[in-house]
Motif scaffolding. Structure first.
Motif, PDB file in Angstrom:
ATOM      1  N   TYR A  60      51.097  24.860 -25.938  1.00 29.68           N
ATOM      2  CA  TYR A  60      50.831  24.544 -24.534  1.00 29.68           C
ATOM      3  C   TYR A  60      51.431  23.170 -24.255  1.00 29.68           C
ATOM      4  O   TYR A  60      51.749  22.400 -25.181  1.00 29.68           O
ATOM      5  CB  TYR A  60      49.336  24.575 -24.221  1.00 29.68           C
ATOM      6  CG  TYR A  60      48.513  23.464 -24.834  1.00 29.68           C
ATOM      7  CD1 TYR A  60      48.306  22.261 -24.156  1.00 29.68           C
ATOM      8  CD2 TYR A  60      47.935  23.613 -26.093  1.00 29.68           C
ATOM      9  CE1 TYR A  60      47.555  21.245 -24.713  1.00 29.68           C
ATOM     10  CE2 TYR A  60      47.182  22.603 -26.658  1.00 29.68           C
ATOM     11  CZ  TYR A  60      46.997  21.416 -25.965  1.00 29.68           C
ATOM     12  OH  TYR A  60      46.254  20.403 -26.513  1.00 29.68           O
ATOM     13  N   THR A  72      48.932  23.024 -19.373  1.00 28.14           N
ATOM     14  CA  THR A  72      49.245  24.404 -19.039  1.00 28.14           C
ATOM     15  C   THR A  72      48.355  25.326 -19.861  1.00 28.14           C
ATOM     16  O   THR A  72      47.635  24.888 -20.764  1.00 28.14           O
ATOM     17  CB  THR A  72      50.715  24.712 -19.323  1.00 28.14           C
ATOM     18  OG1 THR A  72      50.945  24.648 -20.734  1.00 28.14           O
ATOM     19  CG2 THR A  72      51.637  23.715 -18.614  1.00 28.14           C
ATOM     20  N   ARG A  73      48.416  26.598 -19.565  1.00 29.74           N
ATOM     21  CA  ARG A  73      47.731  27.574 -20.407  1.00 29.74           C
ATOM     22  C   ARG A  73      48.492  27.696 -21.729  1.00 29.74           C
ATOM     23  O   ARG A  73      49.681  27.385 -21.816  1.00 29.74           O
ATOM     24  CB  ARG A  73      47.669  28.920 -19.702  1.00 29.74           C
ATOM     25  CG  ARG A  73      49.021  29.487 -19.330  1.00 29.74           C
ATOM     26  CD  ARG A  73      48.870  30.738 -18.483  1.00 29.74           C
ATOM     27  NE  ARG A  73      50.173  31.290 -18.101  1.00 29.74           N
ATOM     28  CZ  ARG A  73      50.868  30.902 -17.055  1.00 29.74           C
ATOM     29  NH1 ARG A  73      50.384  29.943 -16.260  1.00 29.74           N
ATOM     30  NH2 ARG A  73      52.032  31.430 -16.761  1.00 29.74           N
ATOM     31  N   TRP A  83      55.685  29.117 -19.218  1.00 34.08           N
ATOM     32  CA  TRP A  83      54.532  28.676 -18.426  1.00 34.08           C
ATOM     33  C   TRP A  83      54.816  28.755 -16.913  1.00 34.08           C
ATOM     34  O   TRP A  83      54.040  29.278 -16.168  1.00 34.08           O
ATOM     35  CB  TRP A  83      54.159  27.233 -18.804  1.00 34.08           C
ATOM     36  CG  TRP A  83      53.758  27.072 -20.225  1.00 34.08           C
ATOM     37  CD1 TRP A  83      52.623  27.517 -20.803  1.00 34.08           C
ATOM     38  CD2 TRP A  83      54.512  26.416 -21.255  1.00 34.08           C
ATOM     39  NE1 TRP A  83      52.592  27.188 -22.140  1.00 34.08           N
ATOM     40  CE2 TRP A  83      53.746  26.498 -22.445  1.00 34.08           C
ATOM     41  CE3 TRP A  83      55.735  25.757 -21.311  1.00 34.08           C
ATOM     42  CZ2 TRP A  83      54.167  25.951 -23.655  1.00 34.08           C
ATOM     43  CZ3 TRP A  83      56.156  25.205 -22.504  1.00 34.08           C
ATOM     44  CH2 TRP A  83      55.394  25.312 -23.657  1.00 34.08           C
ATOM     45  N   GLN A  85      54.657  26.421 -14.555  1.00 32.18           N
ATOM     46  CA  GLN A  85      53.580  25.769 -13.815  1.00 32.18           C
ATOM     47  C   GLN A  85      54.069  24.444 -13.250  1.00 32.18           C
ATOM     48  O   GLN A  85      54.926  23.773 -13.845  1.00 32.18           O
ATOM     49  CB  GLN A  85      52.353  25.544 -14.703  1.00 32.18           C
ATOM     50  CG  GLN A  85      51.625  26.829 -15.068  1.00 32.18           C
ATOM     51  CD  GLN A  85      50.372  26.554 -15.869  1.00 32.18           C
ATOM     52  OE1 GLN A  85      50.263  26.952 -17.018  1.00 32.18           O
ATOM     53  NE2 GLN A  85      49.419  25.865 -15.256  1.00 32.18           N
ATOM     54  N   ASP A 189      44.144  28.164 -14.126  1.00 40.28           N
ATOM     55  CA  ASP A 189      44.725  28.937 -13.028  1.00 40.28           C
ATOM     56  C   ASP A 189      43.729  29.105 -11.898  1.00 40.28           C
ATOM     57  O   ASP A 189      44.082  29.003 -10.716  1.00 40.28           O
ATOM     58  CB  ASP A 189      45.172  30.314 -13.538  1.00 40.28           C
ATOM     59  CG  ASP A 189      46.367  30.191 -14.469  1.00 40.28           C
ATOM     60  OD1 ASP A 189      47.053  29.150 -14.388  1.00 40.28           O
ATOM     61  OD2 ASP A 189      46.600  31.127 -15.262  1.00 40.28           O
TER      62      ASP A 189
END
Length: 787
Positions: A60, A72-73, A83, A85, A189
């Motif tokens: 991550y 991030t996840r 990702w 993001q 999220d």
């Protein structure tokens, strides 16, 4: 037709909110520019293994800027994670940070392993203009803490931008939490979705007209009993019944219209069933059919639909239209005429505060007359809506966001967490088709963020902080209005100011002639006047429309929750409120105040309280009678002079909520408790009895006033009805004498004599009522015939 809230509006200059209100000349922007540092982490490749046992990694990305960090996840056992993001850091909250850190880590049970990082000097980060294309991401080689190159690369982009950047809507506003340690990894999220700004569109709503004509070959189960046949129509949560057929046979007929609200896309079929209502407890179903709405005819005007359809009725709800299939002997059938009405405007708002009057069918839309821009700048002095860091024991906090609604477009700003003075600096744009419309801006507290905040009173509904409505016709075109509007709510404890919201509003007209022409057009589409719906139908259909809109928007991601939609649409406007009834009464008295003042002025003139003014009135009266051609021009010139005189004191800012007008500042606590009571009531019997007696008292006075108005009207009609032969005889004789006098004497002489008699000096007047008034009060009415 509709644009995003952050398109081409934030250009060069910024307008700061003016708490005192006022009008500002036009500039290139109506919202304060906010600088953001954007970090888009796209993906990584060729990452090295970190788990010694499994020979894999769970990577991550961690983005850190000063004391703020976000993650991030993570992906399990993946050397090439994706990702995609975006994180946004507000410039004014970065403090003294000069370096941006992007670190790739391996998720572990005990301690996350370091896999490499990248450092960016903020002074070298490029700037992106509002209208530039998004900055393309670039592959970067990972380094260790000493600056040596490592295995693995990361694709990302870093740039300075403003709220005009399209990335803002999908970005996680990392600095909004205000605490790096509190930044969650799990549920990132969900949190990002709950705090981002979003644009929603109301579904396209149609009126569905179902004309139930007749049925054939119904087979009753008991031939000795006469059935009471009705047709039940169901569309989703909406259900309507026809009246009982007057034809008590196996071939009943109704020829009755049922109205529904249908929303695109049409997900649910129309279900029709023929039932026998003669049973005391339950209805017997003769058969039913399900009709999909995708192929239903659409009508744009009032032309009759000649295409009727027969539908076979089955015992279960599985059969669709089978008109063209081979007929079955003795099959029960239902004859209908169904159409989607595109010429109406489906009302989901009150017509008094409606934001759109266009019909459903786009073919009937006219060109836009301008553009509405609303800059949602920020708020100040918000009250804490809930407790943080413990159930009821922590400090007060508010996670505020705004919702702006105009037409079909709803705009939800980002949620600014843990702030009583949030800054949004977001801008919304709509096309305007009618100047006599209203834009609604509501402020709410987000109660659906992770973290377990405690809301006083319990519940998980987003709390209302206040609403502002602005009518476009009260705005001058091409001018920016900046104003601090009070946020007022009315809870059961009494009216409360929740803070202030700072808005910047501009209404730009593209065609002045078209806009002025709109004032001569009907408010609603033509179908509302050619084939009007009843008041009961409109109330019922509006309730159905609001429920459909709330349900559809609550299914979006993130959802625009039902309580927010219902509050913005003011769904409870029809509920009884003694406070609102008093407010409406005083509004009527305010409207009649000018007439009452004119009557008082005339009474002073007639009683010669000011002899000079009375003498002038005599002179003007004689001139107008001798030269009646001057009457209407004089009235028009008088109105013109009043309008020109009032121009100096014209309103300089849009109106806002008035507690005195709403009769909310001195409402009795019990009246407020009654207004917020549930329906049906949940209060004790003695309280309900007291309120019922009070309501009977108020309604009794209203009943008396309505009865007096009816009596006066009946007396007027009885003049020539011979209900009172003597009174009618006297009135006929008076009409004969009046006709002779008006024929012999010039009309102006009669008027002058009558006027001088009315304006005669008090010493020549008597206090008894006038003869015509005495005669009128003696006329009969139908009150004598009432029980």
């Amino acid at each position: 037709m509709m644009q995003s809230p952050n398109d081409d509006m934030f250009l060069k200059e910024a307008i700061k909110p003016d708490p005192s209100g006022g009008k500002v000349t036009r500039t290139n922007d109506i919202a304060v520019q906010t600088q953001y540092l954007y970090v888009r982490v796209v993906k990584a490749r060729n990452l090295g293994a970190k788990d010694d046992t499994a020979g894999s990694c769970d990577p991550y990305a961690e983005v850190r800027l000063g004391k703020y960090k976000e993650t991030t996840r993570h992906f399990e056992k993946n050397f090439h994670p994706q990702w995609n993001q975006v994180f946004a850091f507000t410039k004014d909250r970065i403090n003294k940070a000069s370096v941006l850190e992007v670190t790739i880590k391996d998720k572990d049970m005990v301690k996350d392993d370091f896999m490499g990082w990248l450092l960016f000097d903020l002074t070298e980060v490029p700037k992106s203009a509002p209208l530039d294309s998004p900055l393309a991401p670039v592959w970067y080689r990972l380094e260790d803490r000493k600056g040596n190159k490592l295995q693995g690369e990361v694709m990302l982009a870093v740039w300075w931008g403003t709220q005009a950047d399209e990335a803002l809507r999908e970005a996680w506003h990392a600095d909004d939490d205000g605490d790096a340690a509190s930044s969650p990894v799990v549920g990132a999220d969900a949190l990002a979705n709950n705090i981002r700004s979003k644009v929603y569109l109301s579904p396209t709503l149609w009126y569905l007209r179902v004309n139930v004509i007749e049925a054939k070959d119904l087979v009753p189960s008991d031939i000795t009993k006469t059935p009471e046949l009705v047709v039940k129509a169901t569309l989703g949560i909406q259900t309507e019944w026809t009246r009982v057929s007057t034809s008590r046979s196996i071939n009943p007929n109704w020829n009755e219209d049922l109205m529904f609200v249908a929303a695109e896309p049409f997900e649910e079929p129309l279900i029709l069933s023929v039932e026998d209502k003669s049973a005391p407890y339950n209805s017997k179903v003769f058969g039913m059919c399900a009709i999909p709405l995708q192929n239903v005819e659409r009508r744009l005007d009032d032309k009759a639909i000649n295409n009727t359809r027969w539908f076979n009725l089955e015992k279960d709800n599985v059969t669709i239209d089978v008109e063209n299939e081979k007929e079955v002997k003795l099959a029960s059938r239902l004859h209908t005429r169904i159409c989607l009405e595109g010429g109406y405007h489906v009302l989901d708002e009150s017509t008094n505060v409606c934001s759109d009057f266009r019909p459903t069918a786009k073919k009937l839309w006219k060109k836009s007359i301008g553009v509405l821009e609303v800059g949602i700048l920020g708020a100040s002095g918000l009250l804490p809506m809930k407790k943080k860091d413990g159930r009821g024991r922590g400090r007060g906090t508010t996670d505020a966001y705004c919702v702006a609604k105009y037409g079909k477009k709803w705009v939800r700003t980002k949620t600014v967490t843990d702030s009583l003075s949030p800054k949004w600096n977001e801008q919304c744009t709509w096309e305007v088709f009618d100047p006599c419309t209203v834009v609604t801006i509501g402020v709410f507290d987000n109660c659906h963020l992770p973290g377990g905040e405690y809301k006083a009173g319990g519940g998980t509904k987003d709390s209302n902080i206040g609403t502002v409505r602005i009518r476009l016709s009260t705005l001058e075109t091409d001018c920016i209005y900046t104003h601090a509007y009070p946020l007022l709510v009315l809870p059961p404890s009494g009216v409360k100011k929740m803070g202030e919201i700072h808005l910047a509003v501009r209404f730009t007209c593209s065609n002045l002639l078209n806009m002025m022409h709109m004032y001569s057009q009907p408010l609603l589409p033509k179908m509302h006047y050619i084939r009007p719906l009843t008041v009961r139908q409109l109330d019922m259909l509006r309730h159905q429309a609001t429920q459909i809109v709330a349900m559809r928007l609550s299914r979006a991601e993130p959802p625009l929750r039902k309580e927010v939609v219902e509050y913005m649409l003011d769904v409870d406007y029809h509920m009884f409120s003694l406070r609102r009834s008093k407010a409406n009464f005083f509004r009527i008295m305010g409207v009649l105040g000018g007439l009452i003042a004119a009557i008082k002025w005339f009474d002073d003139i007639r009683n010669w309280k000011n002899p000079i003014a009375t003498a002038l009135v005599h002179i003007v009266f004689v001139i107008l009678v001798l030269y009646p051609v001057f009457i209407l021009p004089s009235v028009c010139l008088s109105l013109l002079s009043v309008g020109v005189w009032n121009y100096k004191w014209r309103p300089r800012s849009p109106p806002h909520v008035d507690t005195r007008l709403s009769y909310a500042d001195n409402a009795h606590p019990d009246e407020l408790d009654e207004e917020f009571d549930t329906f049906p009531t949940s209060r004790p019997a003695d309280v309900v009895r007291m309120r019922y007696d009070r309501l009977r008292s108020v309604c009794g006075r209203l009943q008396t006033v309505a009865g007096d108005i009816a009596i006066h009207g009946e007396r007027l009609l009885s003049l020539l009805s011979w209900r009172d032969p003597r009174a009618t005889t006297l009135f006929i004789i008076f009409c004969l004498i009046a006709a002779i006098v008006l024929y012999v004497k010039p009309f102006y002489v009669v008027v002058i004599q009558t006027g001088f008699t009315v304006l005669s000096h008090p010493r020549f007047q008597h206090n008894l009522p006038l003869v015509p008034l005495n005669f009128f009060r003696r006329l009969p009415s139908k009150y004598d015939c009432m029980i």
